[in-house]
Write an enzyme that holds these catalytic residues in place. Structure first.
Site, PDB file in Angstrom:
ATOM      1  N   ARG A  46       6.449  10.656 -31.890  1.00 47.85           N
ATOM      2  CA  ARG A  46       6.111  11.873 -31.129  1.00 47.85           C
ATOM      3  C   ARG A  46       7.006  11.923 -29.904  1.00 47.85           C
ATOM      4  NH1 ARG A  46       2.706  12.916 -26.785  1.00 47.85           N
ATOM      5  NH2 ARG A  46       1.789  15.015 -26.709  1.00 47.85           N
ATOM      6  N   SER A 117      -3.727  19.092 -36.005  1.00 42.77           N
ATOM      7  CA  SER A 117      -4.649  18.919 -34.870  1.00 42.77           C
ATOM      8  C   SER A 117      -5.731  19.978 -34.950  1.00 42.77           C
ATOM      9  CB  SER A 117      -3.912  19.107 -33.544  1.00 42.77           C
ATOM     10  OG  SER A 117      -2.888  18.167 -33.437  1.00 42.77           O
ATOM     11  N   LYS A 146      -1.089  13.437 -22.470  1.00 43.68           N
ATOM     12  CA  LYS A 146      -0.676  14.780 -22.915  1.00 43.68           C
ATOM     13  C   LYS A 146      -0.946  15.728 -21.747  1.00 43.68           C
ATOM     14  CE  LYS A 146      -2.005  18.305 -26.429  1.00 43.68           C
ATOM     15  NZ  LYS A 146      -0.818  18.672 -27.202  1.00 43.68           N
TER      16      LYS A 146
HETATM   17  C1  LIG Z   1      -1.310  13.696 -28.363  1.00 49.71           C
HETATM   18  C2  LIG Z   1      -2.677  13.912 -27.859  1.00 49.71           C
HETATM   19  N1  LIG Z   1      -3.494  14.907 -28.346  1.00 49.71           N
HETATM   20  C3  LIG Z   1      -4.700  14.973 -27.783  1.00 49.71           C
HETATM   21  S1  LIG Z   1      -4.827  13.766 -26.571  1.00 49.71           S
HETATM   22  C4  LIG Z   1      -3.259  13.156 -26.853  1.00 49.71           C
HETATM   23  C5  LIG Z   1      -2.686  12.008 -26.090  1.00 49.71           C
HETATM   24  C6  LIG Z   1      -3.269  10.696 -26.545  1.00 49.71           C
HETATM   25  O1  LIG Z   1      -2.709   9.670 -25.746  1.00 49.71           O
HETATM   26  P1  LIG Z   1      -3.590   8.453 -25.259  1.00 49.71           P
HETATM   27  O2  LIG Z   1      -3.988   7.658 -26.471  1.00 49.71           O
HETATM   28  O3  LIG Z   1      -2.648   7.668 -24.353  1.00 49.71           O
HETATM   29  O4  LIG Z   1      -4.757   9.034 -24.514  1.00 49.71           O
HETATM   30  C1  LIG Z   2      -1.851  16.067 -31.086  1.00 49.06           C
HETATM   31  C2  LIG Z   2      -2.115  15.149 -32.051  1.00 49.06           C
HETATM   32  C3  LIG Z   2      -3.430  14.989 -32.583  1.00 49.06           C
HETATM   33  N1  LIG Z   2      -3.675  14.058 -33.510  1.00 49.06           N
HETATM   34  C4  LIG Z   2      -2.676  13.253 -33.990  1.00 49.06           C
HETATM   35  C5  LIG Z   2      -3.005  12.229 -35.014  1.00 49.06           C
HETATM   36  N2  LIG Z   2      -1.421  13.365 -33.527  1.00 49.06           N
HETATM   37  C6  LIG Z   2      -1.070  14.266 -32.596  1.00 49.06           C
HETATM   38  N3  LIG Z   2       0.127  14.341 -32.174  1.00 49.06           N
END
Ligand SMILES: Cc1ncsc1CCOP(=O)(O)O
Ligand SMILES: C=C1C=NC(C)=NC1=N
Ligand SMILES: [Mg+2]
Length: 216
Positions: A46, A117, A146
């Site tokens: 990502r 998502s 995020k």
């Molecule tokens: C990509 C994404 N989508 C919802 S929360 C998130 C970030 C998750 O990162 P972390 O595991 O460090 O909270």
């Molecule tokens: C936003 C996201 C939500 N869920 C997963 C598995 N990956 C992502 N990048």
């Protein structure tokens, strides 16, 4: 190659590590090797956010991380960038609600893994109809990773999806760590996906192993 079965997808979702160059202070390749040694079951590249790599550099890092996954037989998923996923012949893609519609992506990627998502029941139901193999539900807990994350919903969001008959493989995401991973599984998720709990850990391998134990 046929579509992944729901059972196989549930196994793959157990400890789903997500990383890009922006998320860690060390060499991504080293972090990935250690996370795999710790027992992650699926990896997502990502490359996103203010200082994310683009173009050739993004492709090169993807290639490097894919080779590590292939060496250890861990499926390699690309976030957002469907063209890059196809170019690398990745094992699948993950898209959000603001990306290309899932049914179009499914047509482009054939039988590769398709993750979507979903923050609401409606989005989850739509993803099922459009051919998703799993949905990523969250943010479950608060996250700094995020920037534009929606309000944390808690594990009850997954519980309510299950109660409403959403039985597609589900992975929780957002602020998940060793202390709260058990709650996510107890709410009905098949696995947990994490960025910082592994990327920023002092001992990456140990953190991945502890997360795996917490999902048992
Ligand atoms: C990509 C994404 N989508 C919802 S929360 C998130 C970030 C998750 O990162 P972390 O595991 O460090 O909270
Ligand atoms: C936003 C996201 C939500 N869920 C997963 C598995 N990956 C992502 N990048
Ligand atoms: Mg996206």
């Amino acid at each position: 190659m046929a579509r992944v079965s729901a059972n196989k997808m549930r196994e793959l979702l157990k400890v789903y590590f997500i990383m890009g160059s922006v998320n860690c202070k060390r060499k991504p390749a080293d972090v990935l090797e250690e996370a795999i040694a710790g027992g992650i079951t699926l990896f997502q590249y990502r490359e996103k956010g203010a200082r994310a790599l683009t173009g050739e550099e993004k492709w090169r890092l993807g290639k490097e991380l894919q080779a590590i996954c292939q060496k250890h037989h861990i499926p390699f998923i690309v976030n957002d960038d469907v063209d890059l996923a196809i170019e690398l012949d990745a094992d699948g893609v993950h898209i959000g609600q603001e990306d290309e519609p899932a049914d179009l992506v499914r047509k482009k990627i054939g039988d590769k893994i398709l993750g979507v998502s979903a923050h609401t029941i409606e989005e989850a139901q739509k993803a099922v109809v459009q051919g998703a193999d799993y949905i990523g539900v969250g943010p479950i807990f608060s996250t700094n990773t995020k920037e534009d994350a929606k309000k944390p919903q808690g594990p009850k969001l997954i519980e309510s999806m299950r109660k409403q008959g959403i039985d597609i493989p589900i992975v929780g995401i957002g602020g998940i760590n060793i202390a709260n991973a058990g709650q996510v599984i107890a709410s009905g998720a098949d696995g947990i996906s994490v960025i910082s709990a592994i990327c920023l850990a002092d001992d990456v391998k140990e953190s991945a192993a502890q997360l795996k134990k917490a999902t048992m």
